[in-house]
Design an enzyme around this catalytic site. Sequence first.
Site, PDB file in Angstrom:
ATOM      1  N   GLY A  11       0.813  -1.206   0.000  1.00 56.90           N
ATOM      2  CA  GLY A  11       0.000   0.000   0.000  1.00 56.90           C
ATOM      3  C   GLY A  11       0.850   1.261   0.000  1.00 56.90           C
ATOM      4  O   GLY A  11       1.989   1.293  -0.487  1.00 56.90           O
ATOM      5  N   SER A  12       0.311   2.300   0.592  1.00 58.63           N
ATOM      6  CA  SER A  12       0.967   3.613   0.543  1.00 58.63           C
ATOM      7  C   SER A  12       2.202   3.721   1.419  1.00 58.63           C
ATOM      8  O   SER A  12       2.891   4.758   1.392  1.00 58.63           O
ATOM      9  CB  SER A  12      -0.032   4.704   0.936  1.00 58.63           C
ATOM     10  OG  SER A  12      -1.066   4.792  -0.020  1.00 58.63           O
ATOM     11  N   THR A  13       2.536   2.678   2.183  1.00 55.79           N
ATOM     12  CA  THR A  13       3.766   2.740   2.980  1.00 55.79           C
ATOM     13  C   THR A  13       4.998   2.860   2.096  1.00 55.79           C
ATOM     14  O   THR A  13       6.063   3.280   2.557  1.00 55.79           O
ATOM     15  CB  THR A  13       3.914   1.493   3.880  1.00 55.79           C
ATOM     16  OG1 THR A  13       3.938   0.316   3.062  1.00 55.79           O
ATOM     17  CG2 THR A  13       2.771   1.404   4.887  1.00 55.79           C
ATOM     18  N   VAL A  14       4.872   2.500   0.808  1.00 59.14           N
ATOM     19  CA  VAL A  14       6.051   2.533  -0.070  1.00 59.14           C
ATOM     20  C   VAL A  14       6.285   3.908  -0.684  1.00 59.14           C
ATOM     21  O   VAL A  14       7.307   4.129  -1.347  1.00 59.14           O
ATOM     22  CB  VAL A  14       5.921   1.484  -1.202  1.00 59.14           C
ATOM     23  CG1 VAL A  14       5.772   0.092  -0.636  1.00 59.14           C
ATOM     24  CG2 VAL A  14       4.756   1.817  -2.123  1.00 59.14           C
ATOM     25  N   LYS A  15       5.392   4.831  -0.475  1.00 58.59           N
ATOM     26  CA  LYS A  15       5.525   6.130  -1.135  1.00 58.59           C
ATOM     27  C   LYS A  15       6.811   6.875  -0.757  1.00 58.59           C
ATOM     28  O   LYS A  15       7.440   7.486  -1.635  1.00 58.59           O
ATOM     29  CB  LYS A  15       4.275   6.972  -0.871  1.00 58.59           C
ATOM     30  CG  LYS A  15       3.052   6.428  -1.618  1.00 58.59           C
ATOM     31  CD  LYS A  15       1.768   7.158  -1.283  1.00 58.59           C
ATOM     32  CE  LYS A  15       0.589   6.567  -2.063  1.00 58.59           C
ATOM     33  NZ  LYS A  15      -0.705   7.180  -1.708  1.00 58.59           N
TER      34      LYS A  15
END
Length: 646
Positions: free
Chosen positions: A334-338
């Site tokens: 999810g968005s943790t990789v942004k």
Amino acid sequence: MRNQRRSAVQPPHTLKNTRHEAHIFRVRSLLAVVVVILLTGLLMGRLFYLQVVQHDVFITRSEKNRVRVEPLTPNRGLIYDRNGELLAENRPTYNLTLVRERVDDLDETLSLLVDILDLSEEEADAFRERARRPQRPYQPALLMSGLDDEEIAELAINRHRLPGVEVEGQLQRHYPDARIMSHALGFVGRINKQELETLDSNDYAGTHFIGKTGVERFYEDELHGKAGVRQVETNASGRVLRELGRTDPEPGLDLTLTLDKDMQALAYDLLDGRRGAIVAIEPDTGGILAMASAPGFDSNLFVTGIDQKAYQELQEDIDLPLFNRAIRGTYPPGSTVKPFLAMAGLASGEITPDKTINDPGYFQLPNDSRRYRNWLRWGHGKVDMKRAITVSNNTYFYNLANEMGIDTISDYMHRFGFGERVGLDIQGGSSGIMPSREWKRERFGDAWYPGETLSVGIGQGYWQVTPLQLATATAVLANHGEWVRPRLAQKIGDETVEVEQPGTKDDLVLENEDWWETVYTGMEQVVSGSEGTARRIGKDLEYRLAGKSGTSQVFSLGQDEKYEADELEERLRDHALFIAFAPVEDPEIAVAVIVENAGGGSTHAAHLARAMTDAWLLDPEESGLDPEEVLDEADSDEDAMPDTQG
């Protein structure tokens, strides 16, 4: 007259021929002497052969009947946490063993033991199966562990009826905090047939247990030690009369882990039985402070051999308590990789920190009518890198991913450890999936499509990570790109495990060091900024905390469908993720949290991450941390912000 004359002229009766008889006697005596001499010679020759020629053979047989060599099992090394708290100990117990070569009738002996011990039918079947397992000659087979006083007394009374059966006092592995440490420590269990064929017969003589999973398996050689032997004299019944000599065993080395027992317990309590995992790492050393997977199980059940019913219940449990989610569970990040994608964009030169986009709430590829939507349907307007991270803007990262391309993304994400087994001494971990064009071609025999790159840009699609990988990448990010492999062992015996290890990845070096601060600021605003997706956990912070929320979809939505958590079954709801490190200026802890089917990461998972950093950085008495209060806040936050997907 005639008859008288005839009898008168007959010769007188002749006497015995003594000379002839003497000759016969002498011949017979000589033959008897010769036979006696030959038999005596034969007897003496046989005696010479047995006593001189075959002396070594028969003295060995005699000694084997009188002298017995018994293995001495080494004490298994103990396992401690970083503060000296005991995590795995050895407790005295009495075991029932049997040497098949000394048993006249195995079936009769086993039946007698079953009657004496009053075993159930299921226990009796397991009992007989253990007795018949392949075993080295004259090595005792372990039939039963943990005998109580009554059972020992019954066996003692019937000992004369049980040749080859012994009650042995040994030390047995025990885990004081079995459930919370079950996945991290692993457990020992009985040696099976396959292991028996590969183990060193000398080192494992008399040993019944071996590390099966986790730390116990990875450090089996160090923890086990080396077996010793003793020579004992026995009587005709096989009972030991005295000890003739011994070589003491070498005990296994004690192991000190980087784990903190209190942090591990807190992580497990915060998960509160929900399916998920929490991993916390010390960035400058790579030491794993906590690695909890929930639900757990009682690892002590496996030490002596778990019964079939209990094992089947664990296997059939829908929550998979035997599955180590921390190192084997794979999830879309999810968005943790942004933040990592932002660093990749800066490092590859595809973007600058000041570049802005206008977000109408969606992104479209050229000549494609499909709209790839932002989680906020009306969009965030003008967005730069810092704000994109703070508000978790999807459109910004769709655009960035499209400009970078999947191969560049994959290359830089590998530098953070995604798609690889990152642990130094983590047994059984998954490498997850970091997709690329080549990966898809090899996996599916198909080409890579631009829309798939956009999905990867927000941590969805084929991309799969483990909680350990996510925590490791967060530690690398906190370290300004410096790589330290995560590890569980701090000391092996008296030797400290070095921080720098072979196989460590190269550091990630940026052209401009200020770019790290750009990403850090965006992450710090996630928890302390007015637009931060996890701003609710930023209240009363006593240190600088950088974080990033993430929401992992369990199933895909259609282009114009809206996610309604309340209308879905619990196991179809999104997974909640959160990463964090603190203090920002000098990181001491990096955390990754995933809670399955808990909704948005900015709600539930964020509170758990904050609790972990509080526990490590603040004085326990001053922080007043109560896991139940944290969970209550997380649940209420989850209800208050159901639509936040960042």
